[in-house]
Scaffold this motif. Structure first.
Motif, PDB file in Angstrom:
ATOM      1  N   ILE A  26      -0.806 156.159  71.918  1.00 35.60           N
ATOM      2  CA  ILE A  26      -0.017 154.992  71.555  1.00 35.60           C
ATOM      3  C   ILE A  26       1.253 154.970  72.397  1.00 35.60           C
ATOM      4  N   ILE A  62       5.254 152.680  73.305  1.00 34.65           N
ATOM      5  CA  ILE A  62       6.261 151.680  72.982  1.00 34.65           C
ATOM      6  C   ILE A  62       7.213 151.583  74.175  1.00 34.65           C
ATOM      7  N   LYS A 112       4.694 149.176  68.550  1.00 36.08           N
ATOM      8  CA  LYS A 112       3.679 150.161  68.916  1.00 36.08           C
ATOM      9  C   LYS A 112       2.400 149.497  69.418  1.00 36.08           C
TER      10      LYS A 112
END
Length: 216
Positions: free
Chosen positions: A197, A199, A128
């Motif tokens: 966020i 990923i 992350k």
């Protein structure tokens, strides 16, 4: 006061509403799975038809939940607009939603003049990463994200007042609000002040470029 637009059963093909002149919409989920393995997801956006394929503006994630969700879609070129929905999974679960709308102005004492503020490039891997920080002063109007890598990157909004580095706040290929494929861009026009966020879909690092457009 909220006005009802209709009740819809989300399908695996696109569903569009009648033309509606509104910017704020509230979604109530009338059938919510109670089992964790029955995770379902969809996309919601605005549709502008030109007689060919749908033109989808500002698509956003829609997830079945107990809480009602409110979406804001800014006016776009004064064109006739309709909401558009589509399921993003193939589970044989009936998913009904009620759509309401409200015509309202979002007040702000900020001037409409903005300035572009490029942020430092961020390398995103399978761990992350924090892309944007919360704007508690409501100074952000919108932002542009560019995926300069070779993999898809998944993004999730951070609830206001939440530390984005908190270990309990997760983002993954099955838990996201939107994604950007390799070489593509995402322009957020929802006036979101939330942190963000992300990923990557694989082990290789992906470079994300971010530009904030902030009030002067």
């Amino acid at each position: 006061m909220w006005k009802e637009l209709g009740v819809y059963t989300l399908q695996f093909d696109w569903i569009v509403t009648p033309i509606i002149n509104a910017e704020v919409f509230r979604i109530t989920h009338l059938s919510v799975p109670v089992k964790q393995q029955d995770y379902i997801k969809a996309v919601i956006g605005l549709e502008f038809s030109d007689g060919l394929l749908p033109n989808i503006f500002s698509p956003q994630r829609l997830t079945s939940r107990q809480e009602r969700e409110i979406f804001y879609f800014t006016n776009f070129d004064n064109s006739p607009r309709r909401l558009i929905f589509k399921r993003l999974e193939k589970r044989e679960i009936i998913w009904n939603i009620k759509v309401e709308f409200k015509n309202m102005l979002i007040p702000s004492n900020k001037p409409r003049v903005t300035i572009a503020q490029p942020l430092a490039d961020i390398n995103v891997s399978n761990v992350k990463a924090v892309i944007l920080r919360e704007r508690s002063d409501l100074s952000r109007q919108n932002y542009l994200l560019t995926n300069s890598g070779s993999q898809t990157v998944f993004f999730r909004y951070v609830p206001m007042g939440t530390d984005p580095t908190n270990d309990t706040l997760l983002v993954s290929s099955t838990n996201w609000d939107f994604f950007i494929e390799a070489g593509r861009q995402w322009y957020d026009q929802t006036f979101s002040q939330n942190g963000l966020i992300a990923i990557a879909s694989g082990n290789q690092a992906v470079r994300i470029k971010a530009v904030e457009y902030n009030y002067l």
